[in-house]
Design a protein around this motif. Sequence first.
Motif, PDB file in Angstrom:
ATOM      1  N   GLU A  38       0.812  -1.225   0.000  1.00  0.00           N
ATOM      2  CA  GLU A  38       0.000   0.000   0.000  1.00  0.00           C
ATOM      3  C   GLU A  38       0.842   1.270   0.000  1.00  0.00           C
ATOM      4  N   VAL A  49      -0.064  -6.983  -8.639  1.00  0.00           N
ATOM      5  CA  VAL A  49      -0.183  -7.412  -7.246  1.00  0.00           C
ATOM      6  C   VAL A  49      -0.613  -8.867  -7.304  1.00  0.00           C
ATOM      7  N   TYR A  58      -9.100  -8.591  -1.993  1.00  0.00           N
ATOM      8  CA  TYR A  58      -8.256  -7.420  -1.694  1.00  0.00           C
ATOM      9  C   TYR A  58      -8.378  -6.422  -2.847  1.00  0.00           C
ATOM     10  N   GLU A  59      -8.667  -5.183  -2.513  1.00  0.00           N
ATOM     11  CA  GLU A  59      -8.850  -4.155  -3.538  1.00  0.00           C
ATOM     12  C   GLU A  59      -7.548  -3.421  -3.821  1.00  0.00           C
ATOM     13  N   THR A  60      -7.266  -3.246  -5.099  1.00  0.00           N
ATOM     14  CA  THR A  60      -6.069  -2.544  -5.537  1.00  0.00           C
ATOM     15  C   THR A  60      -6.347  -1.901  -6.890  1.00  0.00           C
ATOM     16  N   ASN A  61      -5.594  -0.854  -7.196  1.00  0.00           N
ATOM     17  CA  ASN A  61      -5.707  -0.205  -8.506  1.00  0.00           C
ATOM     18  C   ASN A  61      -4.807  -0.876  -9.542  1.00  0.00           C
ATOM     19  N   LYS A  64      -4.264  -7.556 -10.726  1.00  0.00           N
ATOM     20  CA  LYS A  64      -4.182  -8.496  -9.608  1.00  0.00           C
ATOM     21  C   LYS A  64      -4.240  -9.931 -10.116  1.00  0.00           C
TER      22      LYS A  64
END
Length: 171
Positions: A38, A49, A58-61, A64
């Motif tokens: 992060e 990721v 799991y949230e990510t920009n 993934k």
Amino acid sequence: MIIKSESNEKYKYLNKLKKKKYRKKFNSFIVESIKIVEQIPKDFECEFVFVNEDMKDYETNFKKIVFSNKLFDKLSLLENPEGVSACLKIKNQKEISSDKILLLDHIQDPGNLGTIIRSAEAFSFKDIILLNSCVDIYNEKTIRASMGSIFRLNFIEFEINDLKKLLDKNY
């Protein structure tokens, strides 16, 4: 889709990045833990990721990839991995940007190097010169011990002759 096979290309790629020679070859490295992932700044290129099944939401920009818990655990060097990691591109070295420079030579323990990096940031160093005999700054233990400081400092790898040229140029 959850990747469950050791023959998967992404798995094989990440497994290779555990070794310094492949980090150099592919110009990439791995960071582990939610806290460090992060902290990835915008000036670092994140290839993707990767998470385990338990963290699939799991949230990510970033792009993934989800691995089975078993495969993820094989990729991790942690005894109890959190289930979130990232693959990043190594940034190109920049020119020295300040008068306050830390020079490190013969640092062999990755955890010690990470702690020194973290301390250097606390003392407002911007540039760290590593003579070739130092442990790899992209070693997973170094990254973890740096607690994200590795993202905010400029690292320059030098041979002793490069250092002599720098000193002759400036003094």
